[in-house]
Enzyme design. Structure first.
Site, mmCIF file in Angstrom:
data_model
loop_
_atom_site.group_PDB
_atom_site.id
_atom_site.type_symbol
_atom_site.label_atom_id
_atom_site.label_comp_id
_atom_site.label_asym_id
_atom_site.label_seq_id
_atom_site.Cartn_x
_atom_site.Cartn_y
_atom_site.Cartn_z
ATOM 1 N N ASN A 9 44.706 -0.461 -67.428
ATOM 2 C CA ASN A 9 44.234 -1.833 -67.642
ATOM 3 C C ASN A 9 42.750 -1.899 -67.970
ATOM 4 O OD1 ASN A 9 46.579 -3.648 -67.006
ATOM 5 N ND2 ASN A 9 46.548 -2.415 -65.140
ATOM 6 N N THR A 10 41.966 -0.943 -67.467
ATOM 7 C CA THR A 10 40.528 -0.943 -67.697
ATOM 8 C C THR A 10 40.111 0.117 -68.703
ATOM 9 O OG1 THR A 10 40.142 -1.757 -65.448
ATOM 10 C CG2 THR A 10 38.273 -0.772 -66.602
ATOM 11 N N ILE A 12 41.297 3.729 -71.186
ATOM 12 C CA ILE A 12 42.266 4.634 -71.791
ATOM 13 C C ILE A 12 41.692 6.037 -71.659
ATOM 14 C CG2 ILE A 12 43.457 5.318 -73.919
ATOM 15 C CD1 ILE A 12 43.113 2.357 -74.827
ATOM 16 N N GLY A 108 54.887 1.826 -61.889
ATOM 17 C CA GLY A 108 54.131 2.081 -63.112
ATOM 18 C C GLY A 108 54.287 3.515 -63.572
ATOM 19 N N ASP A 110 52.087 5.390 -64.848
ATOM 20 C CA ASP A 110 50.952 6.204 -64.409
ATOM 21 C C ASP A 110 51.177 6.751 -62.995
ATOM 22 O OD1 ASP A 110 50.818 3.575 -63.440
ATOM 23 O OD2 ASP A 110 48.636 3.564 -63.341
ATOM 24 N N ASP A 130 45.174 6.374 -55.913
ATOM 25 C CA ASP A 130 44.541 6.233 -57.226
ATOM 26 C C ASP A 130 43.551 5.072 -57.172
ATOM 27 O OD1 ASP A 130 43.849 5.973 -59.915
ATOM 28 O OD2 ASP A 130 45.863 6.399 -60.629
ATOM 29 N N THR A 133 41.919 0.240 -61.470
ATOM 30 C CA THR A 133 41.860 -1.228 -61.491
ATOM 31 C C THR A 133 42.575 -1.790 -60.280
ATOM 32 O OG1 THR A 133 41.891 -1.111 -63.902
ATOM 33 C CG2 THR A 133 42.314 -3.253 -62.900
#
Length: 254
Positions: A9-10, A12, A108, A110, A130, A133
């Site tokens: 989200n923040t 890449i 998710g 990720d 993690d 965000t």
């Protein structure tokens, strides 16, 4: 060579793997308004600066928690790497992985990548924290099962909300203050966020271990893990490239 991409989200984050080792990696800001052509310019420029020959990339693996960027990236990657095979991390592939995903449409991609890498490196009874965000806690139990996830706002998300919803509190640099007793506004916010989140992290780990009646191996990743880990009593290991490592490993199972 393999190109692994994690669209968050923040940020890449993407890296090049050769013989299962990451030889180059980059981090750029996520922008949902950018087109495939704009991302192509960025990727082409960074790969060129890193002296990575695009024709040597034979495979691509991509995870995304930003659905609107899937189509632009599919278009960009197909044009930039014409001969490379492209795999997307989706629930359709989870049955091929060494970890068991009990709720495939509720987690998710990720986090699945994180869990895959952590399980491959540390085995059962492992938790991945993690610091992104969102602050996420993914727990792998016995029999390689992802048992569940706890989610809280990430540290920067919390600071942004505080600054955005108050008239006089500023955005700050996230670093431990000299004292829990903040003597100015910046130190006061740093104390509340940094030390407050340290307590949150250790509390979630304690509660999880108590509920499972197990001692877990705790692995931290994400941008702020280096700031938080020295303050925590529970976190043992920092793996900055855990998500990309997981994507590399997922690709090997496809």
């Amino acid at each position: 060579m393999l190109l692994a991409i994690d669209i968050g989200n923040t940020n890449i984050v993407f890296g090049i793997y050769e013989d299962e080792q990451c030889i180059s990696d980059w981090r750029i800001q996520t922008d949902q308004l950018k087109t495939a052509d704009e991302y192509e310019v960025i990727f082409r420029s960074l790969l060129s600066a890193g002296k990575i020959c695009r024709t040597e990339i034979s495979g691509i693996i991509l995870s995304s928690v930003v659905p609107t960027l899937l189509h632009p990236f599919r278009e960009m990657l197909s044009g930039l790497f014409e001969k490379a095979s492209i795999n997307f991390v989706t629930p359709d592939i989870y049955d091929k992985l060494p970890v068991k995903v009990l709720n495939p449409f509720e987690i998710g991609t990720d986090l699945v990548a994180n869990a895959t890498a952590a399980y491959q490196k540390y085995g059962n009874n492992t938790m991945v924290i993690d610091f992104g965000t969102a602050l996420t806690f993914t727990t792998i139990g016995n029999n390689s099962e992802i048992l569940g996830v706890a989610i809280a706002p990430g540290l920067r998300t919390a600071v942004g909300a505080l600054a955005g919803k108050t008239a006089q509190l500023p955005q700050i640099h996230l670093a431990p203050p000299p004292s829990v007793l903040g003597e100015n506004t910046i130190h006061a916010i740093q104390s509340g966020i940094i030390f407050g989140y340290t307590g949150l992290v250790d509390s979630i780990v304690d509660r999880t271990e108590t509920e499972m009646n197990k001692t877990l191996t705790i692995v931290a990743t994400g941008g702020l893990s280096a700031v938080m880990v020295p303050l925590s009593k529970k976190v043992e290991i920092v793996e900055p490239m855990l998500t990309l490592d997981g994507l590399m490993q997922i690709n090997s199972f496809l």
